[in-house]
Enzyme design. Structure first.
Site, PDB file in Angstrom:
ATOM      1  N   CYS A   2     -11.661 -15.407  30.630  1.00 43.30           N
ATOM      2  CA  CYS A   2     -11.242 -14.731  29.410  1.00 43.30           C
ATOM      3  C   CYS A   2     -10.557 -15.738  28.476  1.00 43.30           C
ATOM      4  O   CYS A   2      -9.830 -16.611  28.924  1.00 43.30           O
ATOM      5  CB  CYS A   2     -10.282 -13.578  29.640  1.00 43.30           C
ATOM      6  SG  CYS A   2     -10.917 -12.343  30.777  1.00 43.30           S
ATOM      7  N   ARG A  27     -15.351 -19.029  27.986  1.00 43.53           N
ATOM      8  CA  ARG A  27     -14.476 -18.553  29.063  1.00 43.53           C
ATOM      9  C   ARG A  27     -14.838 -17.144  29.517  1.00 43.53           C
ATOM     10  O   ARG A  27     -14.289 -16.634  30.492  1.00 43.53           O
ATOM     11  CB  ARG A  27     -13.025 -18.556  28.581  1.00 43.53           C
ATOM     12  CG  ARG A  27     -12.469 -19.932  28.350  1.00 43.53           C
ATOM     13  CD  ARG A  27     -11.023 -19.843  27.945  1.00 43.53           C
ATOM     14  NE  ARG A  27     -10.198 -19.363  29.023  1.00 43.53           N
ATOM     15  CZ  ARG A  27      -9.414 -20.128  29.772  1.00 43.53           C
ATOM     16  NH1 ARG A  27      -9.355 -21.413  29.545  1.00 43.53           N
ATOM     17  NH2 ARG A  27      -8.684 -19.605  30.719  1.00 43.53           N
ATOM     18  N   TRP A  76     -14.245 -11.622  30.403  1.00 44.47           N
ATOM     19  CA  TRP A  76     -15.118 -11.687  31.571  1.00 44.47           C
ATOM     20  C   TRP A  76     -14.611 -10.603  32.500  1.00 44.47           C
ATOM     21  O   TRP A  76     -13.511 -10.713  33.047  1.00 44.47           O
ATOM     22  CB  TRP A  76     -15.023 -13.064  32.236  1.00 44.47           C
ATOM     23  CG  TRP A  76     -16.003 -13.258  33.344  1.00 44.47           C
ATOM     24  CD1 TRP A  76     -17.297 -13.694  33.225  1.00 44.47           C
ATOM     25  CD2 TRP A  76     -15.786 -13.055  34.747  1.00 44.47           C
ATOM     26  NE1 TRP A  76     -17.890 -13.752  34.467  1.00 44.47           N
ATOM     27  CE2 TRP A  76     -16.992 -13.362  35.419  1.00 44.47           C
ATOM     28  CE3 TRP A  76     -14.702 -12.628  35.512  1.00 44.47           C
ATOM     29  CZ2 TRP A  76     -17.136 -13.268  36.800  1.00 44.47           C
ATOM     30  CZ3 TRP A  76     -14.837 -12.524  36.892  1.00 44.47           C
ATOM     31  CH2 TRP A  76     -16.057 -12.852  37.514  1.00 44.47           C
ATOM     32  N   ASN A 100      -5.140 -12.287  30.425  1.00 47.80           N
ATOM     33  CA  ASN A 100      -6.030 -13.093  31.261  1.00 47.80           C
ATOM     34  C   ASN A 100      -5.420 -13.083  32.662  1.00 47.80           C
ATOM     35  O   ASN A 100      -4.237 -13.391  32.805  1.00 47.80           O
ATOM     36  CB  ASN A 100      -6.081 -14.516  30.686  1.00 47.80           C
ATOM     37  CG  ASN A 100      -7.136 -15.357  31.356  1.00 47.80           C
ATOM     38  OD1 ASN A 100      -7.852 -14.879  32.230  1.00 47.80           O
ATOM     39  ND2 ASN A 100      -7.231 -16.599  30.941  1.00 47.80           N
ATOM     40  N   GLY A 101      -6.204 -12.735  33.671  1.00 43.51           N
ATOM     41  CA  GLY A 101      -5.679 -12.702  35.038  1.00 43.51           C
ATOM     42  C   GLY A 101      -5.982 -11.371  35.699  1.00 43.51           C
ATOM     43  O   GLY A 101      -6.831 -10.612  35.216  1.00 43.51           O
ATOM     44  N   GLU A 479     -26.554 -29.741  44.078  1.00 36.07           N
ATOM     45  CA  GLU A 479     -26.158 -29.598  42.685  1.00 36.07           C
ATOM     46  C   GLU A 479     -27.365 -29.209  41.816  1.00 36.07           C
ATOM     47  O   GLU A 479     -27.280 -28.320  40.973  1.00 36.07           O
ATOM     48  CB  GLU A 479     -25.514 -30.904  42.186  1.00 36.07           C
ATOM     49  CG  GLU A 479     -25.230 -30.981  40.703  1.00 36.07           C
ATOM     50  CD  GLU A 479     -24.344 -29.857  40.178  1.00 36.07           C
ATOM     51  OE1 GLU A 479     -23.750 -29.120  40.970  1.00 36.07           O
ATOM     52  OE2 GLU A 479     -24.294 -29.705  38.938  1.00 36.07           O
ATOM     53  N   LYS A 483     -27.748 -25.815  39.585  1.00 39.07           N
ATOM     54  CA  LYS A 483     -28.071 -25.834  38.153  1.00 39.07           C
ATOM     55  C   LYS A 483     -29.229 -24.895  37.863  1.00 39.07           C
ATOM     56  O   LYS A 483     -29.184 -24.105  36.943  1.00 39.07           O
ATOM     57  CB  LYS A 483     -28.498 -27.238  37.689  1.00 39.07           C
ATOM     58  CG  LYS A 483     -27.492 -28.285  37.398  1.00 39.07           C
ATOM     59  CD  LYS A 483     -26.531 -28.041  36.286  1.00 39.07           C
ATOM     60  CE  LYS A 483     -25.397 -27.175  36.746  1.00 39.07           C
ATOM     61  NZ  LYS A 483     -24.211 -27.819  37.216  1.00 39.07           N
ATOM     62  N   GLU A 486     -28.287 -21.072  38.403  1.00 39.89           N
ATOM     63  CA  GLU A 486     -27.297 -20.449  37.515  1.00 39.89           C
ATOM     64  C   GLU A 486     -27.805 -20.232  36.100  1.00 39.89           C
ATOM     65  O   GLU A 486     -27.359 -19.320  35.426  1.00 39.89           O
ATOM     66  CB  GLU A 486     -25.974 -21.227  37.495  1.00 39.89           C
ATOM     67  CG  GLU A 486     -26.005 -22.534  36.761  1.00 39.89           C
ATOM     68  CD  GLU A 486     -24.654 -23.237  36.711  1.00 39.89           C
ATOM     69  OE1 GLU A 486     -23.633 -22.587  36.516  1.00 39.89           O
ATOM     70  OE2 GLU A 486     -24.635 -24.470  36.862  1.00 39.89           O
ATOM     71  N   HIS A 502     -35.986 -25.902  61.443  1.00 44.89           N
ATOM     72  CA  HIS A 502     -35.120 -25.084  62.296  1.00 44.89           C
ATOM     73  C   HIS A 502     -35.017 -23.654  61.759  1.00 44.89           C
ATOM     74  O   HIS A 502     -34.111 -22.917  62.144  1.00 44.89           O
ATOM     75  CB  HIS A 502     -33.738 -25.732  62.422  1.00 44.89           C
ATOM     76  CG  HIS A 502     -33.805 -27.077  63.074  1.00 44.89           C
ATOM     77  ND1 HIS A 502     -34.094 -27.248  64.402  1.00 44.89           N
ATOM     78  CD2 HIS A 502     -33.679 -28.326  62.552  1.00 44.89           C
ATOM     79  CE1 HIS A 502     -34.128 -28.545  64.691  1.00 44.89           C
ATOM     80  NE2 HIS A 502     -33.879 -29.217  63.581  1.00 44.89           N
ATOM     81  N   LYS A 602     -17.027 -20.179  32.126  1.00 48.65           N
ATOM     82  CA  LYS A 602     -16.794 -21.601  32.327  1.00 48.65           C
ATOM     83  C   LYS A 602     -15.556 -21.863  33.184  1.00 48.65           C
ATOM     84  O   LYS A 602     -15.533 -22.769  34.003  1.00 48.65           O
ATOM     85  CB  LYS A 602     -16.634 -22.266  30.951  1.00 48.65           C
ATOM     86  CG  LYS A 602     -16.454 -23.773  30.990  1.00 48.65           C
ATOM     87  CD  LYS A 602     -17.749 -24.447  31.306  1.00 48.65           C
ATOM     88  CE  LYS A 602     -17.629 -25.954  31.402  1.00 48.65           C
ATOM     89  NZ  LYS A 602     -18.761 -26.516  32.156  1.00 48.65           N
TER      90      LYS A 602
HETATM   91  O1  M6R Z   1     -13.557 -26.302  36.258  1.00 53.60           O
HETATM   92  P1  M6R Z   1     -13.995 -26.600  37.659  1.00 53.60           P
HETATM   93  O2  M6R Z   1     -14.699 -27.911  37.772  1.00 53.60           O
HETATM   94  O3  M6R Z   1     -12.907 -26.454  38.669  1.00 53.60           O
HETATM   95  O4  M6R Z   1     -15.065 -25.480  37.983  1.00 53.60           O
HETATM   96  C1  M6R Z   1     -15.618 -25.365  39.261  1.00 53.60           C
HETATM   97  C2  M6R Z   1     -16.891 -24.570  39.222  1.00 53.60           C
HETATM   98  O5  M6R Z   1     -16.649 -23.281  38.771  1.00 53.60           O
HETATM   99  C3  M6R Z   1     -17.915 -25.231  38.305  1.00 53.60           C
HETATM  100  O6  M6R Z   1     -18.161 -26.537  38.710  1.00 53.60           O
HETATM  101  C4  M6R Z   1     -19.240 -24.448  38.304  1.00 53.60           C
HETATM  102  O7  M6R Z   1     -19.818 -24.458  39.559  1.00 53.60           O
HETATM  103  C5  M6R Z   1     -20.147 -25.060  37.253  1.00 53.60           C
HETATM  104  N1  M6R Z   1     -19.821 -24.552  35.964  1.00 53.60           N
HETATM  105  C6  M6R Z   1     -21.579 -24.834  37.542  1.00 53.60           C
HETATM  106  O8  M6R Z   1     -22.373 -25.540  36.652  1.00 53.60           O
END
Ligand code: M6R
Length: 607
Positions: A2, A27, A76, A100-101, A479, A483, A486, A502, A602
């Protein structure tokens, strides 16, 4: 999660709130709202909608431009679905607030304060607004203090009181609030991204202190009503400047910014052919005395840690574990004397990582963090902090932060190896020179992005994908797979190639796309055997390798990407960029909002 904004001053409040919310949308972006004093004697007017800030704009057109104070929020969803009613701000009696929270004891509060009939939303936030209204007796500061004394959970609040049209109040615990004074007025926000366009300096509001913003300035008081001086920091990034720079999405722009991000991150730490962390005052003893490292992080940041793990093993002979921060505190991790915790985070606000840090520190570990956002909570809670200099990362899918975090691990592993006498000065200089070439190598991959785009055609017609590799290739594919899933919503799994037989190979059937990454000399022949196994079951292989390891596997030229030739150890960099571009082009071709994938945000500030 948020985004929060507050403004009081001479400029058009409505415009500042809406423009800032657009900058904060990364956010959270399922609903948005603002509240402002259109007519000071009548209390704040609230406008809110389920949807993006663009939708909010259209319902704010009739709001006057001469209002002086207002707050805004981009959401969010946590408690309560995505609806107009659940969007913030929430208004109860004389109180209008954004939050926020998460308020964990909201159900108990409803009973205790008999609020059931007053509430019009399903949110925990509205409960906080109603409690605050009950507690308010004309002194906002006192009421806010009483409020936070009955709340359990995490919060950052920005509040308007109907009878105080000249002020905005804020209080927080874990979730951040930043404040800034400008020539035209005062601002508060959930993060600095919203402030750069207006202010040159900002300060974090300390936990449990009350900020009172007026057109004249910002006053912060502690619980004894003593004034708390603001620790001002320079704003050295401005997300509003440059925007997408001609790219259709921030993600593409940020992929292209990687050469600079890595250069800016590593160069300050390479002095006369040696690693240096003098600026961060990291003592040599940190890597001499600690022979056990635990990396804690989430998502992409954790994947950078997996690369780091292999580097610490290979170069520095230091045992390294990588833990998902969200699991760390619940697995009774062993923190002995001699354990160094390395926390990795782009935002510096991820609550899972923050909680893991607090847990580790309580058990006596020293914490070194690798963080992108200056002055963030994780940086603040660490014993030492190395900043990545990736600049603002707006796209939810992390790209330049990842390669910058990885570059810090290269520096640290080389540093630790040198301090422990495992690398000669000559070897150190050689590795660092290789690392310094990475920005240029990434440039070469970017020059061939159209070819990578064409490689995505097999993915576009599939709803699943596998990625296989060994060693560093496997870590990197975790990774790459994150990507792809997501932002393109294709179900993708990265597998260590040797593990396929396996169990998972049962899922390989005719035409299933399988991305195979082969960049590690010692593992290549085994990897090619695994590729053969996949091909025998009908898997449609996209091969990413380097020329020296290329083997004819009867894979079409258009499904083969040859990476620039580098030492095996450095191959994750070019491979990462290829995987980012594959995910990016797949998502864009499917017509998705690449920067704002569904259900994500984010900055993840809820556990
Ligand atoms: O801000 P951070 O690096 O702590 O965030 C951790 C994850 O939420 C973040 O890396 C997330 O997996 C990515 N946005 C994915 O692309």
């Amino acid at each position: 999660m948020c985004g929060i904004i507050g403004y009081i001053g001479k400029k058009t409040t409505k415009d500042i709130l809406l423009d800032s919310l657009e900058l904060l949308e990364y956010r959270g972006y399922d609903s948005a709202g603002i509240a402002l004093f259109a007519e000071p004697s009548q209390g704040p007017v609230v406008r809110k909608v389920a949807g993006r800030v663009s939708a909010l704009r259209s319902v704010c057109e009739d709001l006057p431009s001469d209002s002086c104070a207002g707050i805004g929020h981009t959401r969010w969803a946590t408690h309560g679905g995505v609806s107009d009613a659940n969007a913030h701000p929430h208004q109860q009696g004389r109180v209008t607030l954004v939050h926020n929270g998460i308020i964990e004891n909201y159900k108990e509060l409803i009973k205790e304060y008999n609020l059931k009939d007053k509430l019009v939303s399903e949110t925990d936030t509205e409960v906080a607004a109603a409690v605050l209204d009950t507690l308010y007796e004309g002194d906002p500061e006192a009421a806010l203090r009483k409020l936070v004394s009955v709340l359990k959970g995490t919060f950052a609040f920005a509040v308007l009181f109907s009878d105080k049209p000249g002020n905005i109040y804020a209080i927080r615990n874990v979730s951040p609030i930043v404040v800034a004074m400008t020539e035209h007025g005062a601002l508060l926000a959930s993060d600095v991204a919203a402030l750069g366009v207006h202010a040159k300096e900002y300060a974090f509001l300390p936990e449990y202190q009350v900020a009172c913003l007026s057109a004249k300035g910002i006053l912060v008081h502690d619980e004894k009503k003593r004034e708390v001086p603001l620790q001002l920091m320079e704003i050295d990034w401005d997300t509003s400047r440059g925007g997408k720079d001609g790219y259709p999405f921030y993600m593409e722009k940020e992929i292209h910014e990687q050469p600079d991000a890595i250069r800016n991150t590593i160069e300050p730490h390479i002095v006369n052919g040696k690693t240096s962390f003098a600026e961060e005052q990291i003592p040599d003893s940190l890597f001499r005395e600690n022979q056990n490292i635990v990396v804690i992080a989430c998502g992409t940041a954790m994947h950078a840690g997996l690369i780091g793990q292999q580097l610490f093993h290979t170069l520095a002979n230091i045992h390294t574990d990588v833990a998902m921060a969200s699991e760390f505190t619940y697995t009774n991790p062993v923190i002995k004397p001699g354990t160094l915790v390395i926390a990795v985070s782009q935002s510096g606000e991820t609550i899972d990582t923050l909680e893991a840090i607090k847990y580790a520190k309580k058990r006596g570990a020293k914490v070194l963090s690798i963080v992108n956002v200056k002055g963030s909570t994780i940086a603040d809670n660490s014993d030492y902090c190395i900043y990545t200099h990736a600049g603002p990362e707006i796209a939810v899918a992390s790209t330049k932060a990842f390669t910058s975090q990885a570059s810090v691990f290269y520096l640290l592993a080389i540093h630790a190896a040198r301090l422990n006498g495992l690398l000669s000065l000559e070897e150190v200089a050689g590795y660092l020179a290789d690392l310094q070439k990475i920005p240029e190598v990434i440039g070469k991959i970017l020059d061939r992005k159209d070819f990578i785009k064409s490689m995505t055609r097999n993915l576009l017609s599939s709803d699943q994908c596998f990625m296989i590799g060994r060693g560093l290739d496997y870590s990197l594919l975790l990774e790459g797979s994150l990507k792809l899933k997501e932002i393109s919503y294709i179900h993708s799994e990265a597998y260590a190639s040797g593990e396929l037989k396996h169990g998972t190979i049962a899922l390989i059937t005719d035409g299933i796309p399988v991305v195979a990454l082969v960049t590690q000399s010692l593992l290549a022949s085994k990897e090619y055997s695994n590729i053969r196994e996949v091909q025998s079951r009908g898997g449609n292989v996209l091969l990413i390798t380097k020329q020296s390891l290329y083997k004819d596997m009867n894979i079409a030229e258009e499904d083969t990407f040859i990476l620039p030739e580098l030492e095996d150890m450095f191959m994750p960099f070019p491979a990462a960029v290829v995987m980012q571009l594959i995910a990016y082009y797949t998502s864009a071709a499917k017509g998705y909002d690449v920067d704002k994938p569904r259900n994500l945000a984010k900055v993840v500030t809820v556990e």
